[in-house]
Each structure stands twice: as C-alpha cells, then as structure tokens.
Design a protein around this motif. Structure first.
Motif, short mmCIF file in Angstrom:
data_model
loop_
_atom_site.label_atom_id
_atom_site.label_comp_id
_atom_site.label_asym_id
_atom_site.label_seq_id
_atom_site.Cartn_x
_atom_site.Cartn_y
_atom_site.Cartn_z
N ALA A 58 4.28 20.32 62.12
CA ALA A 58 5.37 19.65 61.42
C ALA A 58 6.25 20.68 60.73
O ALA A 58 5.76 21.69 60.23
CB ALA A 58 4.82 18.66 60.39
N GLU A 59 7.55 20.41 60.74
CA GLU A 59 8.48 21.15 59.88
C GLU A 59 9.11 20.14 58.94
O GLU A 59 9.67 19.13 59.38
CB GLU A 59 9.56 21.87 60.67
CG GLU A 59 10.48 22.66 59.75
CD GLU A 59 11.61 23.38 60.47
OE1 GLU A 59 12.43 24.01 59.78
OE2 GLU A 59 11.67 23.31 61.71
N VAL A 60 9.01 20.40 57.65
CA VAL A 60 9.52 19.46 56.65
C VAL A 60 10.46 20.19 55.70
O VAL A 60 10.26 21.37 55.37
CB VAL A 60 8.38 18.79 55.86
CG1 VAL A 60 7.54 17.91 56.77
CG2 VAL A 60 7.50 19.83 55.18
N ALA A 61 11.49 19.49 55.27
CA ALA A 61 12.44 20.04 54.31
C ALA A 61 11.80 20.11 52.93
O ALA A 61 10.90 19.33 52.61
CB ALA A 61 13.70 19.19 54.27
N THR A 62 12.28 21.02 52.11
CA THR A 62 11.74 21.18 50.76
C THR A 62 12.66 20.60 49.68
O THR A 62 12.26 20.48 48.53
CB THR A 62 11.52 22.66 50.44
OG1 THR A 62 12.77 23.35 50.50
CG2 THR A 62 10.56 23.28 51.46
N HIS A 63 13.88 20.26 50.04
CA HIS A 63 14.85 19.71 49.09
C HIS A 63 15.39 18.39 49.62
O HIS A 63 15.54 18.22 50.82
CB HIS A 63 16.00 20.70 48.86
CG HIS A 63 15.58 22.05 48.38
ND1 HIS A 63 15.00 22.27 47.15
CD2 HIS A 63 15.63 23.28 48.98
CE1 HIS A 63 14.73 23.55 47.00
NE2 HIS A 63 15.09 24.18 48.10
N PRO A 64 15.69 17.43 48.76
CA PRO A 64 15.60 17.49 47.30
C PRO A 64 14.17 17.36 46.76
O PRO A 64 13.92 17.64 45.60
CB PRO A 64 16.45 16.32 46.84
CG PRO A 64 16.34 15.33 47.94
CD PRO A 64 16.28 16.15 49.20
N ARG A 65 13.25 16.89 47.61
CA ARG A 65 11.87 16.77 47.16
C ARG A 65 10.96 17.07 48.36
O ARG A 65 11.18 16.57 49.46
CB ARG A 65 11.59 15.36 46.62
CG ARG A 65 10.19 15.19 46.05
CD ARG A 65 10.04 13.85 45.35
NE ARG A 65 10.82 13.81 44.11
CZ ARG A 65 11.91 13.07 43.95
NH1 ARG A 65 12.34 12.31 44.93
NH2 ARG A 65 12.58 13.08 42.81
N GLY A 66 9.94 17.89 48.13
CA GLY A 66 9.07 18.30 49.20
C GLY A 66 8.16 17.18 49.69
O GLY A 66 7.93 16.18 49.01
N GLY A 82 14.21 26.45 52.39
CA GLY A 82 14.71 25.11 52.69
C GLY A 82 13.78 24.26 53.52
O GLY A 82 13.93 23.03 53.56
N SER A 83 12.80 24.89 54.21
CA SER A 83 11.85 24.11 55.01
C SER A 83 10.57 24.90 55.21
O SER A 83 10.55 26.13 55.05
CB SER A 83 12.46 23.74 56.37
OG SER A 83 12.69 24.89 57.15
N CYS A 84 9.51 24.20 55.57
CA CYS A 84 8.19 24.80 55.81
C CYS A 84 7.59 24.25 57.08
O CYS A 84 7.78 23.08 57.41
CB CYS A 84 7.24 24.52 54.64
SG CYS A 84 7.74 25.20 53.06
#
Length: 264
Positions: free
Chosen positions: A181-189, A119-121
């Motif tokens: 940085a931590e960013v969500a992967t959904h709905p679009r990375g 869900g995140s990276c």
C-alpha cells in the motif's frame, strides 16, 4: 552553511522485538545513544535544556520499518572531526538490537521538516483471516469504492473518517495474505490498522512494515535520505541539500539532563 546552523539527518531501521517500543521510548533510546556518542548536539535554552532532535512521522507501535528518519541539530564543531560516513556504525553500536543506522548526512536548515516534507509512505502488510480470493475481492472493492469509512480514536473520542482519498495504491503481492500500500500522510495519516479495518469483517492485522517515505518536489520523487539510488533520476538535484563532509564526535556536556524528543 553558517557555523552552528547545521542539521544531521539520520536514517535507521527498526525490526524484530524492538518494534514493540513506542515512539516516545524510541526518542529516549536515541537521546541516550547520542549522549554516549559525544556528538556536539545543540541544546534548547531554559531551565531544563534538552537536545534538539526532530523525528519524522511516528511509526505505530508494533510496526517495523526499513527507513525511519531523525534530524539532529548540531552545535559548533572543532577541527578534530569524525567523518559522517563513520557515524552509522558508531551509532548502531549504541542502540538496541533491531535498530540499525543505515545512513547519515548533513543537511541545510533551509530544508523543511521531515513531517512537512514527507507526502506519502509505502507499506508491506500481512493480512490474517481472509483467503487469497477474499483478499483480492476486498482490495478490488476498496479501490472502486467512492469512500471508505473507518472508526478511529482521536483526542480520546471515536470519530468516523473517510480514508479512501489517502489510499494512493493498494495491491495484493502474495495470495497467502500480503498487501502493498501507498498512503498519503496529509492532511491526516492512515495507519495499517485502518487499512485492515477497511477490508471488512474477518480481516485481522499481521506484521506491518513501512518500507519507504516519499518526498515529491519539482516533479521528482525521492526519500529524505536514499539508499541505493531510490527515487527518480532527478532526486539528487531536486533535493535542496548542501552536504558537509564531517561532524565532530567530540566531548559534549550533558547540560542538566534531557527530555524525550517528539515528532517534529
């Protein structure tokens, strides 16, 4: 777990010159390494069978990573088996410099795919062209902005996207120009270049490294295959995984060749 219904999860790092290898070429490298390792990989049916590999989130070309993931569908095994904990060393020797297998584990097919589960990276980013003061000011602006529109290419055309909802954390870790940085992967990375573009004119991308990929389930936060106990204390029980002790590194024919695996 029923015979022939197994999945081998691999965690590997990608650094150095090999970071310029595209996701598709990385898939080809893995297919060659797996054939040479003689793992009992399951193959697709049809005119041109290919090994059943499912990669995690595609790593942008030019970026490094401390934790990429690959699921390998396995076929039937025989009593003469090689311990799973010996596979990282075996597979690393069959991959190019800069690609190192860190861990391997058998997982149940009941688990969701890597692309669905992550869900995140976390990223470590080098920013060029801005002073420390300018970088801190731009990060503060991004965090307080209600929206951040960047222009991205999608399916051959340019579109304007608001990436602000996907930015979960953003901080300056080094006044010389480094961000976490931590960013969500959904709905679009969100790619590192998107974050740098949102910093405004004058900012240019330097080195970028994906450090972690996170799954959240039942209040726990953990990696698909953790190293050194990363994640919440509940990670071991929250990860619906059934480990098996061995996988055979035996003879496996190459049924008519294979094709590069994709993200899945």
């Amino acid at each position: 777990m029923p015979e022939g219904q197994r999945r081998l999860r691999i965690r590997f790092a990608k650094s150095g010159k090999v970071r310029f290898t595209s996701h598709r070429d990385v898939a080809r490298l893995w297919e060659r390494a797996i054939r040479r390792s003689r793992l009992p990989v399951a193959y697709s049916q049809g005119f041109a069978p290919h090994p059943l590999l499912a990669f995690g989130l595609a790593l942008p070309t030019g970026c490094e990573s401390r934790g990429e993931y690959l699921d390998i569908r396995l076929g039937p095994t025989e009593p003469d088996e090689t311990p799973v904990d010996e596979l990282p060393e075996l597979l690393s020797l069959l991959l190019p410099d800069g690609m190192e297998v860190q861990a391997a584990r058998l997982v149940d097919l009941a688990e969701g795919s890597l692309q669905q589960e992550v869900g995140s990276c976390d990223w470590e980013l080098e920013v060029l062209g801005l002073s420390g003061v300018e970088l801190a000011e731009q990060v503060e602006r991004m965090l307080t902005a209600p929206s951040l529109t960047v222009r991205r290419e999608r399916k051959g055309r340019h579109v304007d996207d608001d990436i602000r909802p996907a930015i979960l954390e953003l901080s300056v870790t080094d006044p010389e120009g480094r961000l976490r940085a931590e960013v969500a992967t959904h709905p679009r990375g969100v790619r590192p270049t998107d974050l740098i573009a949102a910093l405004g004119a004058g900012a240019a991308p330097g080195r970028a490294c994906r450090t972690h990929q996170w799954i959240e389930r039942g209040g726990a936060r953990f990696e698909p295959l953790a190293l050194g106990g990363l994640g919440t204390p509940a990670a071991a029980t929250q990860h619906a995984r059934r480990d098996l002790p061995h996988v055979r590194a035996g003879s496996q024919p190459d049924p008519g060749g294979s094709r590069p695996g994709g993200s899945g």
